[in-house]
Design a protein around this motif. Structure first.
Motif, PDB file in Angstrom:
ATOM      1  N   GLU A  76       0.824  -1.215   0.000  1.00 53.05           N
ATOM      2  CA  GLU A  76       0.000   0.000   0.000  1.00 53.05           C
ATOM      3  C   GLU A  76       0.858   1.265   0.000  1.00 53.05           C
ATOM      4  N   LYS A  79       2.606   2.072  -3.373  1.00 50.34           N
ATOM      5  CA  LYS A  79       1.751   2.644  -4.425  1.00 50.34           C
ATOM      6  C   LYS A  79       1.791   4.167  -4.437  1.00 50.34           C
ATOM      7  N   VAL A  80       2.219   4.767  -3.341  1.00 47.60           N
ATOM      8  CA  VAL A  80       2.272   6.233  -3.253  1.00 47.60           C
ATOM      9  C   VAL A  80       3.661   6.693  -2.812  1.00 47.60           C
ATOM     10  N   ASP A  92       3.865   4.992  -8.294  1.00 46.18           N
ATOM     11  CA  ASP A  92       3.536   3.615  -7.915  1.00 46.18           C
ATOM     12  C   ASP A  92       4.767   2.736  -8.122  1.00 46.18           C
ATOM     13  N   SER A  94       4.929  -0.288  -6.595  1.00 44.18           N
ATOM     14  CA  SER A  94       4.534  -1.615  -6.126  1.00 44.18           C
ATOM     15  C   SER A  94       4.890  -2.711  -7.124  1.00 44.18           C
TER      16      SER A  94
END
Length: 97
Positions: A76, A79-80, A92, A94
């Motif tokens: 999570e 992603k930022v 992102d 990830s």
């Protein structure tokens, strides 16, 4: 495998700026290798080789070169991800390996 590969040596590192960049406030500030991987690469899933990670020199939790890994390895938060140099541009990460 046909994807970009980046190698980061943690031997003697005292902060995580090599991965996350350093603030544009400083005259020698620049983006980190994570941002470079997106900017310079042709793939969204580059491979990072973290060499000699056991030799990273920690001088407290916030100055540990391993601190950026908490954000980069947790889905999570990855992603930022925000590079210190381009603080207003979340990306992102990830998909990184």
């Amino acid at each position: 495998m046909g994807v970009a590969r980046f190698s980061v040596s943690f031997s003697g590192l005292s902060n995580g700026a090599v991965l996350t960049g350093s603030s544009s406030f400083w005259s020698n500030g620049k983006q980190g290798q994570v941002f470079d991987a997106l900017q310079l690469g042709r793939h969204m899933n580059p491979v990072f080789l973290l060499d000699e990670i056991d030799k990273a020199v920690a001088s407290g939790y916030y100055r540990s070169p391993l601190s950026p890994l908490h954000q980069l390895l947790e889905m999570e938060n990855a992603k930022v991800f925000q590079d210190e140099f381009f603080i207003d541009i979340p990306v992102d990460t990830s998909w990184f390996t």
